[in-house]
Design an enzyme around this catalytic site. Sequence first.
Site, mmCIF file in Angstrom:
data_model
loop_
_atom_site.group_PDB
_atom_site.id
_atom_site.type_symbol
_atom_site.label_atom_id
_atom_site.label_comp_id
_atom_site.label_asym_id
_atom_site.label_seq_id
_atom_site.Cartn_x
_atom_site.Cartn_y
_atom_site.Cartn_z
ATOM 1 N N HIS B 259 34.780 41.724 45.058
ATOM 2 C CA HIS B 259 36.069 41.900 44.375
ATOM 3 C C HIS B 259 37.101 40.883 44.896
ATOM 4 C CE1 HIS B 259 39.214 44.484 42.422
ATOM 5 N NE2 HIS B 259 39.964 43.950 43.370
ATOM 6 N N GLU B 260 37.227 40.808 46.205
ATOM 7 C CA GLU B 260 38.225 39.889 46.776
ATOM 8 C C GLU B 260 37.820 38.431 46.558
ATOM 9 O OE1 GLU B 260 40.928 41.198 47.349
ATOM 10 O OE2 GLU B 260 40.308 43.275 47.600
ATOM 11 N N HIS B 263 39.268 37.463 43.278
ATOM 12 C CA HIS B 263 40.688 37.083 43.393
ATOM 13 C C HIS B 263 40.828 35.677 43.997
ATOM 14 C CE1 HIS B 263 42.643 40.748 42.117
ATOM 15 N NE2 HIS B 263 42.028 41.498 43.020
ATOM 16 N N GLU B 289 43.281 40.652 38.235
ATOM 17 C CA GLU B 289 42.326 41.758 38.337
ATOM 18 C C GLU B 289 41.129 41.531 37.412
ATOM 19 O OE1 GLU B 289 42.923 43.822 40.695
ATOM 20 O OE2 GLU B 289 41.571 45.515 40.339
#
Lengths: 494, 494
Positions: B259-260, B263, B289
Site C-alpha cells: 500500500h505505501e 503512494h 489512494e
Amino acid sequence: MTVNNTAYADLMAFQRETEALGQVAGRLGWDQETMMPRGAAEQRSEEMSAMEGVLHTRRTDPRIADWLAQAEAVDAVAAANLRHITRSYQRATKVPGALAQALARVTSRAQGIWAEARARDDVAAFLPTLAEVIRLRREEAQCLAQGGDLYDALIDDYEPGATAETLGRMFDAMRPRLVALRSAVLGASHQPAKLEGHFGQEAQMRMARDLASAFAYDWERGRLDLAVHPFSSGSGDDARITTRVVESDPFNCFYSTIHEVGHACYELGIDPDYRLTPLGAGVSMGVHESQSRIYENQLGRGRAFTGWMFDQMKGRFDGFGIPDADAFYGAVNRVQSGFIRTEADEVHYNLHVMLRFDLERALIRGDLAVGDLEAAWNDRFAADFGVTVDRPSQGMLQDVHWSVGLFGYFPTYTLGNVYAGCLNVALRKAVPDVDDHLARGDARPATAWLRENLQRHGGLYKPREVVALACGFEPSEGPLLDYLEAKFKAIYRL
Amino acid sequence: MTVNNTAYADLMAFQRETEALGQVAGRLGWDQETMMPRGAAEQRSEEMSAMEGVLHTRRTDPRIADWLAQAEAVDAVAAANLRHITRSYQRATKVPGALAQALARVTSRAQGIWAEARARDDVAAFLPTLAEVIRLRREEAQCLAQGGDLYDALIDDYEPGATAETLGRMFDAMRPRLVALRSAVLGASHQPAKLEGHFGQEAQMRMARDLASAFAYDWERGRLDLAVHPFSSGSGDDARITTRVVESDPFNCFYSTIHEVGHACYELGIDPDYRLTPLGAGVSMGVHESQSRIYENQLGRGRAFTGWMFDQMKGRFDGFGIPDADAFYGAVNRVQSGFIRTEADEVHYNLHVMLRFDLERALIRGDLAVGDLEAAWNDRFAADFGVTVDRPSQGMLQDVHWSVGLFGYFPTYTLGNVYAGCLNVALRKAVPDVDDHLARGDARPATAWLRENLQRHGGLYKPREVVALACGFEPSEGPLLDYLEAKFKAIYRL
C-alpha cells in the site's frame, strides 16, 4: 524580573524559534549522513539551502538590534543570553550578504573538488579552489576583525576569546615535549602487542551500545547509528551520535563511540532550563572537545576501564591475540607512526594539530602562498614526525576542513585535549575512587562530576572561564603533558 | 517564454523555497514517527511549530498576491502552477490567523484527549473536545465556503473539485451492492482457510523489502522503516515508506508495505521537471489512494501475484497451514466481520467509509449533535455490518481523524478505491499479460503503465481529469463493484 522588560521577552521568544529552526537544520544534516537515500542528494541541497536562507534572515532581522538596544539583563542568565545574541547578530550583520553567499557557494563546490583531488593525489587540481576559499575567508575576516588580526577573527567563531598568540605560545611549549615523547616511545625496546582478528559488525555495534551505556548516555534522548565519519548532532533533548565499523579494528568503532558520547553527554547535561536558548548548547568547540576527549582518553583509554573492556571482549569475540588486561591496555594505547590525523594516537595527535595551526595561520595572514603549502606541510611533517610524506592524500589533502573554509577550527582540537588534561586532574581529586568504578565498567560517577561542574552550565560562562571554574585552577598545557608522559613511559617501560 | 514574465519567475523561485521547506517539515514528521528518541517529543513539538510558523508566513506573504496579479501563463504547466498557487494562497488568507492558531492548538491537544478516551472507552471524556474541534472547523469552513456548503469547503482541501452531493450519490449506489455482497460472502458454505503460525520480524521485513522491489520501489530514492502506523512521506527524490510487524499476521506487514509503495511510487513517478513545484506531488488524496489501493488490492491481492507470494513464503516461513496457492489466495482475501476500518477487507472497507461520510457531513452541516453521535454510529453499524458495536473504542472512538480536525478526508478513501477499480480495467486492457508478470513476482509492467498514464502528471491536471485521461473513460463506481463481486463470488464459490 523586576523591570518591565518586554524587549527582552520579545527577543527571547524570537530567538527561541530561531534556535528551534537551527535544531531542525541540524537534524536534516544528521539525516543526510545516516538515513537519506542516495538519490535525494540534489534535492536535499535545495532543502538545506532554503533552511539556511530562513535562518540567515532571522539572524539578521533588524528587530534584533532594536530589542538589544532596549533589553535589560536582570540576572546572570539574561546577561549571558544577551551576550550570545549580540555576538551572533554582529557576526551575521558584519558580513555582507553577497560575501556570505559567495562563501557558501564556493565551499559547497570546493568540498567535491577536494574529495576528487584527494582520491587522485592531485594537489594542482585543488589549489585554485583553495586559493579562492582563502581569499573569501580573508575578506570575511577583514569584515569581522575591523582592524584586528585576521586569523584571530576566524578563531573567534569556534573559540570565543581565544587568540592565535596565546594558543601559539601554548603550542610552542607543548611541541618539544611531544616530539621527545614520540621519539622515546617509538624507540623503546618494549612494544605493546597488537590486536589481531576479525570483529563482526553486529557484535561491534552491540559492544558500542554497551560502552555508551557505561558512560551514561541517555538513550531516551539520543540514538546511535552508522555513518561514514562519526559525529554527534543536536542539542536539548535530542542529541544523537554515530559511529563506524572497521571489521579488522574494533577500537575504531569503540573509541569513536565513546568520543561522540562525550560530545552528546555535554549537550544532554546542560541545564534543561536553557533548552532552545543561546545557553542551551556547548559553549565552544574547545570545551566540547574537552568532553569528548576526556571520555575517550583519560577515562576510556585508562587502565581501569580497559580492564573491564578486556573482559567484555573476551566474552564477545573469538581469540584476538591478547593474553591479559595489561597487554590489552598496551594494545589500546599502542603508539604508531602514521600520516593521518584522525587515526593518530594520543602522543601524535596534537603534533598534527599544531602543524595545521601554523600553516593555516600563515595562509590567512598572507605569510604563506597556497603554491608553497605542500612543501611547507611536508617539511614540517618530516621535522615533527620523522617520516616523509609519500603522497598528498597522506599529507596536505587529508582533511576536509580547509576546503569547507574551516580556518581557525583545528587549534580547538588541541585546546580540548589541554582542557581534558586539566579536568582529569580535578575530577580525580574530587572523585578519588573513579577508577574503581571504571574498572567495573561504570563511568557514571565521572559523567556526574563533569555534568555538575561543567556540562550543566551550557553557555552561561565563557569557554575558558567554565573550565577554570570546574577545575579550581587556570587551565594550562602542563597537566596534559604530565599525564601523557607518565602514561606512555609506563606502558613503554621507559 | 515569449513574454517578459519576471513576476512568474519570481513567484516560482519563492514557491520553490516554500516547497523545499515543506519537504523539510515532512521529513521532520517522518523522523518523529521512526527515529526520534522518546524523550525529544516536547522539544520536537516546538521545532515543528516553528517550521509551521515559517511556512504559514510564506504561504500568506502579500507579495504572492502581487505576483499572481502580474504573472502570465505561457503554457499548460505555468497555468497549472498558477492555479495551485492561487488556490493555496486563497486558502491560507481566507482563514484569519487567530482561527488557524486556535485550530492548531485545539487539535494538537485533542489528539491526546482522544487517545486517552479511546484507551478508557470513555466517550463523555472526548465529546466536549470534539464539539470544540467541530465548532472551529465549521467556523473555518464558513470562511472558506463564502456562502457555499460547509462540508464541501472541507472536502475541497483533500479532493479539489469533489462535492458531497456527487460523492453521496456514488456512495448511495455502492452501499446496497456491498451490503448484499458482504452478507452473501459471510453466509457462504465454503469459507477459505486462515493463515496460522508465527512469522518472525526479520523474515517479515526481508519479505517486505522484496515485495517493495517487486513493485519497482526505487530504493535509491526511498527507504523502508518500522512505524506504529504505516505511512509514506516525502515527494520528489525522497519518498520514504514505513510498515509494521505483527508476528501472528504477516499480511499486515506485507499489504501495508505494498500500500505505501503505491503512494511512494506515485510521488517518485512524477515528472522530475516538476520537483519542488506545486505540480511535484500527488494531486489529491483520492488519486493518491487510487495508487496505494490498486497496488495493494487489484494487483497485490490478485490470484497471479499471491501465487508468487505463496512460493516465496514457503521458502521463508515454516508450515503455516495453507496447502496450495489457491487456498493461499483465499486466505489473503478472507472476508471477516469486524469493527475496525483499518483492519477491514476489500468487501467491508468502503462500508466503513460511507458510515463516517454520512455522520461527519451531518456533524458539519449541523444536522447531528455531537451528543447523538454514538447512537447514530451504532445504529448505522448494526444496519450495514449486521453486528452490534460492543464498546466505543470499536466504534466512534476508533479513528484519530476527527480529533485532529480531518473532516472531509474519509470519503477520499473510497474515491481512491473507485478510481483504482477504473484504472484496473484500463491497465488490463492496455497490458493484457500483466498477470503473467505478476505470477512471476514482477509488478513492473503495471507500475510502468500507471507511471506513464497517471503518476508522471503530478499536479498538471485536476484529480478526476487525470484519472479519466488514464482510463479513457469517465470514472464511476461500476468497475470497482463488478470487480469485487466477481472476485469474492469466485473465492466463496457463490
